[in-house]
Design a protein around this motif. Structure first.
Motif, PDB file in Angstrom:
ATOM      1  N   GLU A  60     -16.433  47.762  -8.874  1.00 47.36           N
ATOM      2  CA  GLU A  60     -15.917  48.916  -8.135  1.00 47.36           C
ATOM      3  C   GLU A  60     -14.427  48.799  -7.798  1.00 47.36           C
ATOM      4  O   GLU A  60     -13.752  49.799  -7.586  1.00 47.36           O
ATOM      5  CB  GLU A  60     -16.691  49.098  -6.820  1.00 47.36           C
ATOM      6  CG  GLU A  60     -18.196  49.137  -6.967  1.00 47.36           C
ATOM      7  CD  GLU A  60     -18.831  47.763  -7.121  1.00 47.36           C
ATOM      8  OE1 GLU A  60     -18.366  46.772  -6.533  1.00 47.36           O
ATOM      9  OE2 GLU A  60     -19.804  47.675  -7.882  1.00 47.36           O
ATOM     10  N   THR A  61     -13.923  47.570  -7.753  1.00 47.87           N
ATOM     11  CA  THR A  61     -12.550  47.372  -7.299  1.00 47.87           C
ATOM     12  C   THR A  61     -11.564  46.999  -8.397  1.00 47.87           C
ATOM     13  O   THR A  61     -10.364  47.039  -8.178  1.00 47.87           O
ATOM     14  CB  THR A  61     -12.501  46.271  -6.216  1.00 47.87           C
ATOM     15  OG1 THR A  61     -12.996  45.065  -6.777  1.00 47.87           O
ATOM     16  CG2 THR A  61     -13.327  46.661  -5.009  1.00 47.87           C
ATOM     17  N   GLY A  62     -12.053  46.603  -9.561  1.00 50.85           N
ATOM     18  CA  GLY A  62     -11.149  46.188 -10.629  1.00 50.85           C
ATOM     19  C   GLY A  62     -11.887  45.471 -11.726  1.00 50.85           C
ATOM     20  O   GLY A  62     -13.066  45.713 -11.958  1.00 50.85           O
ATOM     21  N   VAL A  63     -11.186  44.550 -12.408  1.00 51.15           N
ATOM     22  CA  VAL A  63     -11.787  43.824 -13.523  1.00 51.15           C
ATOM     23  C   VAL A  63     -11.507  42.330 -13.416  1.00 51.15           C
ATOM     24  O   VAL A  63     -10.537  41.904 -12.787  1.00 51.15           O
ATOM     25  CB  VAL A  63     -11.271  44.330 -14.896  1.00 51.15           C
ATOM     26  CG1 VAL A  63     -11.627  45.776 -15.111  1.00 51.15           C
ATOM     27  CG2 VAL A  63      -9.792  44.106 -15.048  1.00 51.15           C
ATOM     28  N   TRP A  64     -12.388  41.547 -14.046  1.00 56.94           N
ATOM     29  CA  TRP A  64     -12.230  40.115 -14.248  1.00 56.94           C
ATOM     30  C   TRP A  64     -12.334  39.868 -15.748  1.00 56.94           C
ATOM     31  O   TRP A  64     -13.078  40.566 -16.430  1.00 56.94           O
ATOM     32  CB  TRP A  64     -13.352  39.319 -13.577  1.00 56.94           C
ATOM     33  CG  TRP A  64     -13.327  39.292 -12.095  1.00 56.94           C
ATOM     34  CD1 TRP A  64     -13.904  40.181 -11.249  1.00 56.94           C
ATOM     35  CD2 TRP A  64     -12.721  38.304 -11.270  1.00 56.94           C
ATOM     36  NE1 TRP A  64     -13.690  39.806  -9.956  1.00 56.94           N
ATOM     37  CE2 TRP A  64     -12.970  38.657  -9.930  1.00 56.94           C
ATOM     38  CE3 TRP A  64     -11.989  37.148 -11.541  1.00 56.94           C
ATOM     39  CZ2 TRP A  64     -12.511  37.893  -8.869  1.00 56.94           C
ATOM     40  CZ3 TRP A  64     -11.535  36.386 -10.477  1.00 56.94           C
ATOM     41  CH2 TRP A  64     -11.789  36.767  -9.152  1.00 56.94           C
ATOM     42  N   VAL A  65     -11.621  38.872 -16.244  1.00 54.31           N
ATOM     43  CA  VAL A  65     -11.763  38.469 -17.640  1.00 54.31           C
ATOM     44  C   VAL A  65     -12.012  36.960 -17.654  1.00 54.31           C
ATOM     45  O   VAL A  65     -11.250  36.189 -17.081  1.00 54.31           O
ATOM     46  CB  VAL A  65     -10.504  38.819 -18.475  1.00 54.31           C
ATOM     47  CG1 VAL A  65     -10.673  38.342 -19.901  1.00 54.31           C
ATOM     48  CG2 VAL A  65     -10.243  40.316 -18.446  1.00 54.31           C
ATOM     49  N   TYR A  66     -13.135  36.572 -18.283  1.00 50.83           N
ATOM     50  CA  TYR A  66     -13.529  35.175 -18.386  1.00 50.83           C
ATOM     51  C   TYR A  66     -13.527  34.769 -19.859  1.00 50.83           C
ATOM     52  O   TYR A  66     -13.693  35.601 -20.733  1.00 50.83           O
ATOM     53  CB  TYR A  66     -14.962  34.965 -17.872  1.00 50.83           C
ATOM     54  CG  TYR A  66     -15.232  35.491 -16.501  1.00 50.83           C
ATOM     55  CD1 TYR A  66     -15.022  34.707 -15.376  1.00 50.83           C
ATOM     56  CD2 TYR A  66     -15.757  36.775 -16.318  1.00 50.83           C
ATOM     57  CE1 TYR A  66     -15.304  35.202 -14.105  1.00 50.83           C
ATOM     58  CE2 TYR A  66     -16.039  37.258 -15.062  1.00 50.83           C
ATOM     59  CZ  TYR A  66     -15.814  36.467 -13.955  1.00 50.83           C
ATOM     60  OH  TYR A  66     -16.090  36.950 -12.705  1.00 50.83           O
ATOM     61  N   ILE A  67     -13.415  33.468 -20.100  1.00 52.09           N
ATOM     62  CA  ILE A  67     -13.502  32.935 -21.457  1.00 52.09           C
ATOM     63  C   ILE A  67     -14.552  31.836 -21.458  1.00 52.09           C
ATOM     64  O   ILE A  67     -14.604  31.015 -20.540  1.00 52.09           O
ATOM     65  CB  ILE A  67     -12.154  32.361 -21.928  1.00 52.09           C
ATOM     66  CG1 ILE A  67     -11.115  33.469 -22.016  1.00 52.09           C
ATOM     67  CG2 ILE A  67     -12.308  31.658 -23.273  1.00 52.09           C
ATOM     68  CD1 ILE A  67      -9.721  32.980 -22.354  1.00 52.09           C
TER      69      ILE A  67
END
Length: 115
Positions: A60-67
């Motif tokens: 709801e507030t933004g994004v995360w990017v994981y590897i």
């Protein structure tokens, strides 16, 4: 760490993806396989060698990017849009360990046969 309890949907993007792409490019790829409905969702992208994935988490507030990478095995990955799929949280755990998704499906189908 991803809070799986908060996730509404998990999608695998088929084929290989150039993982040098940033969050804007991943967002536009994700838009090809879902309609933005404001839910908390994960999108998984895999490189050509199937040894590295990027996880794009939209909340709801933004994004995360994981590897996530594997040292000795490869991720089982769909090749085309017909093989693309929505997976559940148990399947995500298996996938991140490098296990094949078919094993989960077989296990679930056996349970259905027993009850």
């Amino acid at each position: 760490m991803i809070d799986l309890e908060a996730i509404d949907h998990i999608y695998l993007y088929p084929g290989s993806t150039d993982l040098r792409k940033g969050r804007q490019a991943l967002s536009s790829l994700a838009a090809k396989i879902y309609n933005d409905n404001g839910l908390h969702e994960l999108f998984l992208f895999c490189n050509r060698k199937n040894e590295l994935i990027k996880i794009y988490e939209k909340d709801e507030t933004g994004v995360w990017v994981y590897i996530r990478s594997l040292d000795e095995t490869r991720f089982p990955w769909p090749n085309n849009i017909k093989e693309a799929c929505k997976i559940n949280k148990s399947q995500l755990n298996w996938l991140l360990k490098g296990l094949k998704l078919e094993k989960i499906e077989e296990k679930n189908s056996r349970k259905k046969d027993l009850f």
